[in-house]
Every structure is written in structure tokens, then in C-alpha cells.
Scaffold this motif. Structure first.
Motif, mmCIF file in Angstrom:
data_model
loop_
_atom_site.group_PDB
_atom_site.id
_atom_site.type_symbol
_atom_site.label_atom_id
_atom_site.label_comp_id
_atom_site.label_asym_id
_atom_site.label_seq_id
_atom_site.Cartn_x
_atom_site.Cartn_y
_atom_site.Cartn_z
ATOM 1 N N ASP A 1 24.501 85.140 49.923
ATOM 2 C CA ASP A 1 24.394 83.712 50.250
ATOM 3 C C ASP A 1 25.493 82.963 49.498
ATOM 4 O O ASP A 1 25.435 82.803 48.279
ATOM 5 C CB ASP A 1 22.986 83.247 49.826
ATOM 6 C CG ASP A 1 22.710 81.791 50.192
ATOM 7 O OD1 ASP A 1 23.661 81.054 50.524
ATOM 8 O OD2 ASP A 1 21.531 81.396 50.124
ATOM 9 N N ALA B 1 22.145 80.664 42.307
ATOM 10 C CA ALA B 1 21.463 79.392 42.066
ATOM 11 C C ALA B 1 20.169 79.742 41.341
ATOM 12 O O ALA B 1 19.528 80.735 41.704
ATOM 13 C CB ALA B 1 21.148 78.723 43.397
ATOM 14 N N TYR C 1 17.661 81.651 44.389
ATOM 15 C CA TYR C 1 17.200 80.615 45.318
ATOM 16 C C TYR C 1 15.739 80.907 45.677
ATOM 17 O O TYR C 1 15.420 81.978 46.203
ATOM 18 C CB TYR C 1 18.073 80.656 46.561
ATOM 19 C CG TYR C 1 17.855 79.532 47.555
ATOM 20 C CD1 TYR C 1 17.591 78.233 47.145
ATOM 21 C CD2 TYR C 1 17.957 79.780 48.919
ATOM 22 C CE1 TYR C 1 17.422 77.213 48.061
ATOM 23 C CE2 TYR C 1 17.799 78.758 49.853
ATOM 24 C CZ TYR C 1 17.530 77.485 49.411
ATOM 25 O OH TYR C 1 17.365 76.477 50.327
ATOM 26 N N GLY D 1 21.257 74.681 59.771
ATOM 27 C CA GLY D 1 21.253 74.816 58.316
ATOM 28 C C GLY D 1 21.160 76.280 57.945
ATOM 29 O O GLY D 1 20.658 77.100 58.724
ATOM 30 N N SER D 2 21.658 76.627 56.750
ATOM 31 C CA SER D 2 21.615 78.050 56.394
ATOM 32 C C SER D 2 20.194 78.488 56.095
ATOM 33 O O SER D 2 19.892 79.673 56.146
ATOM 34 C CB SER D 2 22.567 78.373 55.248
ATOM 35 O OG SER D 2 22.251 77.655 54.105
ATOM 36 N N ASP D 3 19.294 77.554 55.800
ATOM 37 C CA ASP D 3 17.899 77.943 55.617
ATOM 38 C C ASP D 3 17.348 78.591 56.887
ATOM 39 O O ASP D 3 16.670 79.608 56.844
ATOM 40 C CB ASP D 3 17.037 76.726 55.231
ATOM 41 C CG ASP D 3 17.264 76.285 53.791
ATOM 42 O OD1 ASP D 3 17.739 77.118 52.983
ATOM 43 O OD2 ASP D 3 16.966 75.125 53.464
ATOM 44 N N ARG E 1 22.812 69.568 59.031
ATOM 45 C CA ARG E 1 22.115 70.848 59.187
ATOM 46 C C ARG E 1 22.940 71.858 59.989
ATOM 47 O O ARG E 1 22.645 72.150 61.152
ATOM 48 C CB ARG E 1 20.720 70.661 59.850
ATOM 49 C CG ARG E 1 19.837 69.565 59.309
ATOM 50 C CD ARG E 1 19.599 69.650 57.825
ATOM 51 N NE ARG E 1 19.037 70.913 57.425
ATOM 52 C CZ ARG E 1 19.556 71.669 56.424
ATOM 53 N NH1 ARG E 1 20.619 71.264 55.735
ATOM 54 N NH2 ARG E 1 19.003 72.811 56.108
ATOM 55 N N THR F 1 27.227 77.563 54.512
ATOM 56 C CA THR F 1 26.657 76.290 54.953
ATOM 57 C C THR F 1 27.692 75.178 54.857
ATOM 58 O O THR F 1 28.616 75.262 54.039
ATOM 59 C CB THR F 1 25.425 75.932 54.086
ATOM 60 O OG1 THR F 1 24.944 74.642 54.481
ATOM 61 C CG2 THR F 1 25.748 75.886 52.599
ATOM 62 N N TYR G 1 13.942 82.581 49.034
ATOM 63 C CA TYR G 1 13.898 83.985 49.481
ATOM 64 C C TYR G 1 12.471 84.558 49.485
ATOM 65 O O TYR G 1 12.048 85.121 50.499
ATOM 66 C CB TYR G 1 14.842 84.872 48.649
ATOM 67 C CG TYR G 1 16.285 84.408 48.598
ATOM 68 C CD1 TYR G 1 16.884 83.750 49.661
ATOM 69 C CD2 TYR G 1 17.060 84.635 47.460
ATOM 70 C CE1 TYR G 1 18.210 83.328 49.599
ATOM 71 C CE2 TYR G 1 18.395 84.217 47.395
ATOM 72 C CZ TYR G 1 18.956 83.564 48.462
ATOM 73 O OH TYR G 1 20.256 83.146 48.393
ATOM 74 N N ALA H 1 22.459 85.325 45.840
ATOM 75 C CA ALA H 1 23.366 84.197 46.043
ATOM 76 C C ALA H 1 24.570 84.369 45.126
ATOM 77 O O ALA H 1 24.420 84.713 43.962
ATOM 78 C CB ALA H 1 22.654 82.880 45.735
ATOM 79 N N SER I 1 26.535 72.256 54.091
ATOM 80 C CA SER I 1 25.772 71.260 53.326
ATOM 81 C C SER I 1 26.406 70.878 51.997
ATOM 82 O O SER I 1 26.246 69.751 51.543
ATOM 83 C CB SER I 1 24.365 71.781 53.047
ATOM 84 O OG SER I 1 23.650 71.923 54.244
ATOM 85 N N LYS I 2 27.093 71.821 51.353
ATOM 86 C CA LYS I 2 27.602 71.528 50.021
ATOM 87 C C LYS I 2 29.091 71.202 50.037
ATOM 88 O O LYS I 2 29.472 70.075 49.833
ATOM 89 C CB LYS I 2 27.301 72.709 49.084
ATOM 90 C CG LYS I 2 25.877 72.827 48.526
ATOM 91 C CD LYS I 2 24.732 72.946 49.324
ATOM 92 C CE LYS I 2 23.363 72.929 48.794
ATOM 93 N NZ LYS I 2 22.640 74.172 49.001
ATOM 94 N N ALA J 1 26.463 79.780 49.562
ATOM 95 C CA ALA J 1 26.330 78.320 49.703
ATOM 96 C C ALA J 1 27.322 77.556 48.807
ATOM 97 O O ALA J 1 27.787 76.483 49.187
ATOM 98 C CB ALA J 1 24.894 77.902 49.379
ATOM 99 N N TYR J 2 27.650 78.128 47.628
ATOM 100 C CA TYR J 2 28.502 77.404 46.666
ATOM 101 C C TYR J 2 29.861 78.051 46.458
ATOM 102 O O TYR J 2 30.595 77.676 45.554
ATOM 103 C CB TYR J 2 27.777 77.320 45.312
ATOM 104 C CG TYR J 2 26.448 76.628 45.410
ATOM 105 C CD1 TYR J 2 26.371 75.248 45.564
ATOM 106 C CD2 TYR J 2 25.259 77.356 45.388
ATOM 107 C CE1 TYR J 2 25.158 74.610 45.685
ATOM 108 C CE2 TYR J 2 24.031 76.724 45.503
ATOM 109 C CZ TYR J 2 23.983 75.352 45.651
ATOM 110 O OH TYR J 2 22.781 74.722 45.770
HETATM 111 C C1 LIG Z 1 21.556 74.608 49.461
HETATM 112 C C2 LIG Z 1 21.321 76.066 49.625
HETATM 113 C C3 LIG Z 1 20.983 76.607 50.852
HETATM 114 C C4 LIG Z 1 20.543 75.753 52.015
HETATM 115 O O1 LIG Z 1 21.533 75.200 52.678
HETATM 116 P P1 LIG Z 1 21.287 74.459 54.077
HETATM 117 O O2 LIG Z 1 22.421 74.944 54.869
HETATM 118 O O3 LIG Z 1 21.349 73.015 53.753
HETATM 119 O O4 LIG Z 1 19.965 74.879 54.641
HETATM 120 C C5 LIG Z 1 20.931 77.987 50.981
HETATM 121 N N1 LIG Z 1 21.106 78.785 49.922
HETATM 122 C C6 LIG Z 1 21.388 78.301 48.703
HETATM 123 C C7 LIG Z 1 21.569 79.234 47.565
HETATM 124 C C8 LIG Z 1 21.476 76.921 48.519
HETATM 125 O O5 LIG Z 1 21.679 76.422 47.310
#
Ligand SMILES: *Cc1c(COP(=O)(O)O)cnc(C)c1O
Length: 359
Positions: free
Chosen positions: A181, A155, A111, A85-87, A218, A207, A114, A151, A209-210, A183-184
Motif C-alpha cells: 500500500d 502508517a 493501517y 478510493g484505495s479503501d 475518492r 491513491t 486491514y 504499507a 487522496s494524499k 498511499a504515502y
Molecule cells: C489514507 C490511506 C488509505 C486510504 O486512502 P483512500 O484512497 O482515501 O481510501 C489507504 N491506505 C493507507 C495506508 C492510508 O493511509
């Protein structure tokens, strides 16, 4: 509290993720998961990987995923780092690049994980306020710093920066690592991947995830100059040699190769986001322009916290942040056509109830 905790553990402030209900009959628009299921090819690859080979450890370098990611994003495998996962990738990156004498810079609204990592590692940080439109003012990220993280799209606002703005940020901060970051990013912003060749201090976090609908698997990435990636490898190999299991390696590799699924899903989510925004605006909400798979919206009169809990009682989950400047907003994830119809039906009931009470 326990007397067995080390002083550091007592001082931690852990991240609080959005609610994950144990029942499936709620309309879950609170954690930005993809409303549709992942690539069928990814599922098929994982089914085949569920075999006797699970007795063996996975490839510690997850080479297959790194090659597929490098191909998808036009990079070399040595410019790709993979984690659970990116976390987890963010945690390793903070450890590897932000532990310097100077504080790191981050937006005041972003986010919320951080600052949690900063506290975990004892990293000092300074927040840069978003402007009046809740956009990130890149020009304010200047002066000596120990690193920068933001990000894009941000977010929970959903607002995006342009590639020119990111480039300007990199030019002005060539002595520290600038972490973006993304993610989106697939839902409407430009990825900064193309800048990696020119900026050895750029680290991009991505990631599955989205935009790949695999939050449950993960799998997250860091993309950057080979020297930065090597630094991350050193941290990872001092922590956990096998962050990705065999099923994740098989599923992620197949998902990255299924670009047809990816393109189709992303247009579908973007179209639904526009419907969600329009519906909210018709109900007098102010909606920030979103480049993500969620919208950030505020009603001119009704308390956001009250609306979130009213919707919750009607089986609809949205996210409310009890934080400075954004406590009158709701963050609503894009859902399926059916989920969004249900959301609007419940929202109308809620608006009607509040209208009657105040009439
Ligand atoms: C959802 C999200 C993450 C986490 O993503 P994972 O890969 O599921 O851990 C990281 N950064 C931002 C800004 C997110 O919204």
C-alpha cells in the motif's frame, strides 16, 4: 443491535476514521490530508464535466484515468485498476486474493483497516511485530501464508522500506500475493512499480487522496500484472459497475496529467515536514524519520492521550492511537506554514500548563 441484522453484521468491527469536524476554524492535522488544494487543472476539468452529460452513466472502465495513470507510472492500461478510493480497492483486493486456507501476514502496527477487511471476509491473519525501532522486519515475513499486506511507508509510523527489501519479500513469497500500500510513497519512498514486470504476485495500491490532494474525490488504484488486474475487474463488476462518477474521471485524469503541480506540491510538503520534525525535536520530542506527509512523535514525559485532548480543546486536532506499543505517540499531519505555527503555539501553551502542574 437489531434483530433484523444478519449474524455477520453483528460480528463486524468497523474501521473508525479520524475526526472530520464540521467547522473550518480548527487546525486539522489528524487525517493526513494534503494541506494545499488540488491542481487547478483538475478543478477546471471537473467544472467542465458538471454539464448535461451527467444524465449519462460514466465509462464503467474509467479508461481515461487508466491511460493517464499508466502514462504517469510507466505501465500499460491493463496493469491499472481504478476504484472509489484505495479503501475500496483494498476491499476488492482482499476479496480477490486473500481468501485462501492459510492466514495472511501483516505488521502488528499498520493501517488499521486491514484487519477490518479480514473480519468482513472471514480471512484469518497473523501479525508480525515491528522491531524495536518500529520498522517492518521484512525477513520475518516467511513461511506458508495466504498473502501479505503492508504499507510502504508504513502508517502510522512513517518509516519506509527500501526497494531491495521489497524485492527480497517478493522473492521469498512467490506463491502468494504481496500487497504494498503506497498511499504515502510520493513523499519520500521508492515505489515498487518497477518490479511489476518481474513479479506476477506483486500488487501495489495507490491513491490520489494524499499526494494529489484529492481525498474528497475518492480515487484509488491497484497496479500489477494484467492477470491480477483482471481478477479485480471480476470482483468490481460483481459489486458496482460504476465506482467512479463522471466528475471523478475528469478530475483524476487532469490531476494525473498535471505533473508540474504534483512536483511542486510534493517538495513543499516535504520541506514543511522537515520543519515540523525539527520543531518537535526542539521541544524534546522523539520523532521517527518520516517518508510520509505526517510525523510520528513521542514526548519523554507527557502522556500522549492527555496532550491530544489538551490540543483538541485549543482547536488543534492530531491523531492518537490507543493501541499497544504506540499509545505514547502522536501522529501529526503536515500542515501549511500557518497551521504549523498555530500548532506549535498551542503545543507550547499545553507544555507550559503541564509543566506548571507538575512543578
Ligand atoms: C489514507 C490511506 C488509505 C486510504 O486512502 P483512500 O484512497 O482515501 O481510501 C489507504 N491506505 C493507507 C495506508 C492510508 O493511509
Amino acid at each position: 443491535m437489531s434483530r433484523f441484522w444478519s449474524p455477520m453484521v453483528s460480528a463486524l468491527t468497523p474501521y473508525v476514521p479520524g475526526e472530520q469536524p464540521q467547522t473550518l476554524d480548527v487546525v486539522k492535522l489528524n487525517t493526513n490530508e494534503n494541506p494545499f488544494g488540488p491542481s487547478k487543472r483538475a478543478l477546471e476539468a471537473m467544472r467542465s464535466a458538471a454539464s448535461d452529460s451527467l444524465r449519462l452513466y460514466p465509462d464503467p472502465n474509467a479508461r481515461q484515468i487508466r491511460e493517464a495513470a499508466a502514462h504517469a507510472w510507466n505501465l500499460l492500461p491493463e496493469q491499472v485498476f481504478v476504484g472509489n478510493g484505495s479503501d475500496e480497492v483494498l476491499a476488492h483486493a482482499f476479496f480477490a486474493f486473500f481468501q485462501h486456507d492459510l492466514p495472511i501476514l501483516l505488521p502488528d502496527i499498520t493501517y488499521s483497516f486491514y484487519p477490518v477487511y479480514c473480519k468482513l471476509y472471514g480471512i484469518a491473519w497473523r501479525t508480525i511485530p515491528l522491531d524495536n525501532h518500529l520498522s517492518i522486519p521484512v525477513e520475518d515475513f516467511t513461511g506458508p501464508n495466504g498473502g501479505i499486506v503492508l504499507a510502504n511507508p508504513n502508517a502510522p509510523t512513517g518509516r519506509a522500506l527500501s526497494l531491495e527489501q521489497i524485492e527480497c519479500l517478493l522473492q521469498k513469497n512467490s506463491d502468494s500475493v504481496v500487497m504494498i500500500d503506497e498511499a504515502y510513497v510520493d513523499f519520500g519512498a521508492d515505489s515498487a512499480t518497477a518490479l511489476i514486470a518481474r513479479f506476477p504476485n506483486l500488487l501495489i495500491i495507490r491513491t490520489l487522496s494524499k499526494s494529489y490532494a484529492l481525498a474528497g474525490l475518492r480515487v484509488g488504484f491497484a497496479l500489477g500484472n494484467a492477470a491480477l488486474i483482471e481478477g479485480l475487474e471480476r470482483v468490481k463488476n460483481s459489486f458496482n459497475s460504476y465506482p467512479l462518477d463522471r466528475l471523478a474521471i475528469a478530475g483524476a485524469t487532469a490531476a494525473l496529467k498535471d505533473q508540474h503541480w504534483f512536483e511542486e506540491n510534493r517538495s513543499r510538503v516535504i520541506a514543511l515536514r522537515e520543519e515540523l520534525s525539527t520543531g518537535l525535536m526542539q521541544r524534546r520530542f522523539e520523532v521517527l524519520p518520516s517518508a510520509a506527509n505526517f510525523v510520528f512523535a513521542r514526548h519523554p514525559e507527557i502522556e500522549a492521550a492527555q496532550m491530544a485532548s489538551g490540543l483538541r480543546e485549543r482547536g488543534v486536532l492530531v491523531r492518537h492511537f490507543n493501541a499497544n506499543r504506540i499509545d505514547q505517540f502522536l501522529r501529526i499531519s503536515v500542515g501549511t506554514e500557518k497551521q504549523q505555527a498555530r500548532f506549535f503555539a498551542m503545543l507550547d501553551k499545553e507544555l507550559e500548563r503541564i509543566d506548571k502542574k507538575t512543578a
